[in-house]
Design a protein around this motif. Sequence first.
Motif, short mmCIF file in Angstrom:
data_model
loop_
_atom_site.label_atom_id
_atom_site.label_comp_id
_atom_site.label_asym_id
_atom_site.label_seq_id
_atom_site.Cartn_x
_atom_site.Cartn_y
_atom_site.Cartn_z
N ALA A 1 0.84 -1.20 0.00
CA ALA A 1 0.00 0.00 0.00
C ALA A 1 0.88 1.25 0.00
CB ALA A 1 -0.92 0.00 1.22
N LYS A 2 0.22 2.39 -0.13
CA LYS A 2 0.91 3.67 -0.16
C LYS A 2 0.06 4.68 0.59
CE LYS A 2 3.08 6.63 -3.60
NZ LYS A 2 3.32 6.85 -5.01
N ILE A 3 0.71 5.44 1.49
CA ILE A 3 0.07 6.58 2.16
C ILE A 3 0.83 7.80 1.69
CG2 ILE A 3 -0.46 7.71 4.34
CD1 ILE A 3 -0.29 4.95 5.68
N GLY A 4 0.23 8.61 0.83
CA GLY A 4 0.96 9.73 0.25
C GLY A 4 2.17 9.21 -0.51
N ALA A 5 3.37 9.65 -0.16
CA ALA A 5 4.60 9.19 -0.81
C ALA A 5 5.22 7.98 -0.09
CB ALA A 5 5.62 10.32 -0.85
N LEU A 6 4.66 7.60 1.07
CA LEU A 6 5.21 6.50 1.86
C LEU A 6 4.76 5.15 1.30
CD1 LEU A 6 6.71 5.44 4.39
CD2 LEU A 6 4.55 5.71 5.64
N GLU A 7 5.71 4.39 0.79
CA GLU A 7 5.44 3.05 0.25
C GLU A 7 5.50 2.04 1.39
OE1 GLU A 7 4.80 2.06 -2.91
OE2 GLU A 7 5.10 3.99 -3.90
N LEU A 8 4.46 1.20 1.50
CA LEU A 8 4.41 0.18 2.54
C LEU A 8 4.42 -1.19 1.88
CD1 LEU A 8 1.62 1.88 4.66
CD2 LEU A 8 4.06 1.79 5.21
N ALA A 9 5.42 -1.99 2.22
CA ALA A 9 5.57 -3.33 1.66
C ALA A 9 4.84 -4.35 2.53
CB ALA A 9 7.05 -3.67 1.55
N LYS A 10 4.83 -5.57 2.07
CA LYS A 10 4.19 -6.68 2.77
C LYS A 10 4.62 -6.75 4.24
CE LYS A 10 3.79 -11.68 2.21
NZ LYS A 10 4.15 -12.80 1.34
N ASP A 11 5.91 -6.56 4.52
CA ASP A 11 6.43 -6.66 5.89
C ASP A 11 5.99 -5.51 6.78
OD1 ASP A 11 7.73 -8.98 5.16
OD2 ASP A 11 9.63 -7.98 4.74
N ASP A 12 5.49 -4.43 6.20
CA ASP A 12 5.04 -3.26 6.96
C ASP A 12 3.56 -3.35 7.34
OD1 ASP A 12 7.56 -1.99 6.59
OD2 ASP A 12 6.90 -1.34 4.60
N LEU A 13 2.84 -4.30 6.75
CA LEU A 13 1.39 -4.35 6.87
C LEU A 13 0.90 -5.60 7.58
CD1 LEU A 13 0.57 -3.26 3.22
CD2 LEU A 13 0.43 -1.83 5.25
N LEU A 14 -0.19 -5.43 8.33
CA LEU A 14 -0.91 -6.54 8.93
C LEU A 14 -2.33 -6.49 8.41
CD1 LEU A 14 0.32 -6.11 12.61
CD2 LEU A 14 1.08 -7.86 10.99
N PHE A 15 -2.88 -7.65 7.99
CA PHE A 15 -4.20 -7.71 7.38
C PHE A 15 -5.14 -8.57 8.20
CE2 PHE A 15 -1.26 -7.02 3.90
CZ PHE A 15 -1.92 -6.12 3.08
N PHE A 16 -6.43 -8.28 8.09
CA PHE A 16 -7.43 -9.22 8.55
C PHE A 16 -7.52 -10.30 7.48
CE2 PHE A 16 -8.83 -5.30 10.70
CZ PHE A 16 -8.84 -5.77 12.01
N GLU A 17 -7.58 -11.54 7.90
CA GLU A 17 -7.58 -12.65 6.95
C GLU A 17 -8.70 -12.53 5.92
OE1 GLU A 17 -7.34 -17.52 6.98
OE2 GLU A 17 -7.82 -16.46 8.83
N ARG A 18 -9.86 -12.03 6.34
CA ARG A 18 -11.01 -11.93 5.43
C ARG A 18 -10.75 -11.01 4.25
NH1 ARG A 18 -12.73 -8.13 9.60
NH2 ARG A 18 -12.71 -6.10 8.57
N ASP A 19 -9.80 -10.07 4.39
CA ASP A 19 -9.52 -9.12 3.31
C ASP A 19 -8.56 -9.68 2.27
OD1 ASP A 19 -11.17 -7.19 4.44
OD2 ASP A 19 -9.55 -6.32 5.61
N LEU A 20 -7.98 -10.84 2.54
CA LEU A 20 -7.00 -11.41 1.63
C LEU A 20 -7.59 -12.41 0.65
CD1 LEU A 20 -4.04 -11.91 4.11
CD2 LEU A 20 -4.38 -10.06 2.46
N LYS A 21 -8.86 -12.75 0.85
CA LYS A 21 -9.50 -13.69 -0.06
C LYS A 21 -10.95 -13.29 -0.28
CE LYS A 21 -9.93 -16.74 3.89
NZ LYS A 21 -9.45 -17.94 4.48
N ARG A 22 -11.50 -13.77 -1.35
CA ARG A 22 -12.90 -13.50 -1.69
C ARG A 22 -13.79 -14.06 -0.57
NH1 ARG A 22 -16.32 -16.28 -6.37
NH2 ARG A 22 -17.74 -14.57 -6.84
N SER A 23 -14.74 -13.24 -0.11
CA SER A 23 -15.58 -13.65 1.01
C SER A 23 -17.06 -13.50 0.65
CB SER A 23 -15.31 -12.78 2.24
OG SER A 23 -13.96 -12.86 2.61
#
Length: 111
Positions: free
Chosen positions: A34-56
């Motif tokens: 993801a990106k917030i303004g100019a700040l690039e966030l990689a996989k290691d910077d982010l935590l997800f709810f499992e439901r958002d990673l797959k079709r529900s």
Amino acid sequence: MSWTDDVIRTMRTQGAAHNPPRIQLGKMTGTDSAKIGALELAKDDLLFFERDLKRSAVKVAGQCRDGAPLADSSEYIEALKAGDMVALYALAGADHTATKYIVLGKVVSAP
């Protein structure tokens, strides 16, 4: 305006400069970045709810008649993808800077 109003306004301005909002809007740049303004966030910077990673499924409906295949008329929410606007919550580390971000979910405008 009184001198106390000036002091309070200055305190609010300085406080806001050193304490960014904990919840921010960002844009997904991939399925796990993801990106917030100019700040690039990689996989290691982010935590997800499992439901958002797959079709529900959000509304399940369908039927099978006499051995026929399932006629699925369920409603689904797709997994996060590039271009989705998301709400991100900054987790502060020991030095009070954001070390990880929780992706709270996709945000959309009301229809």
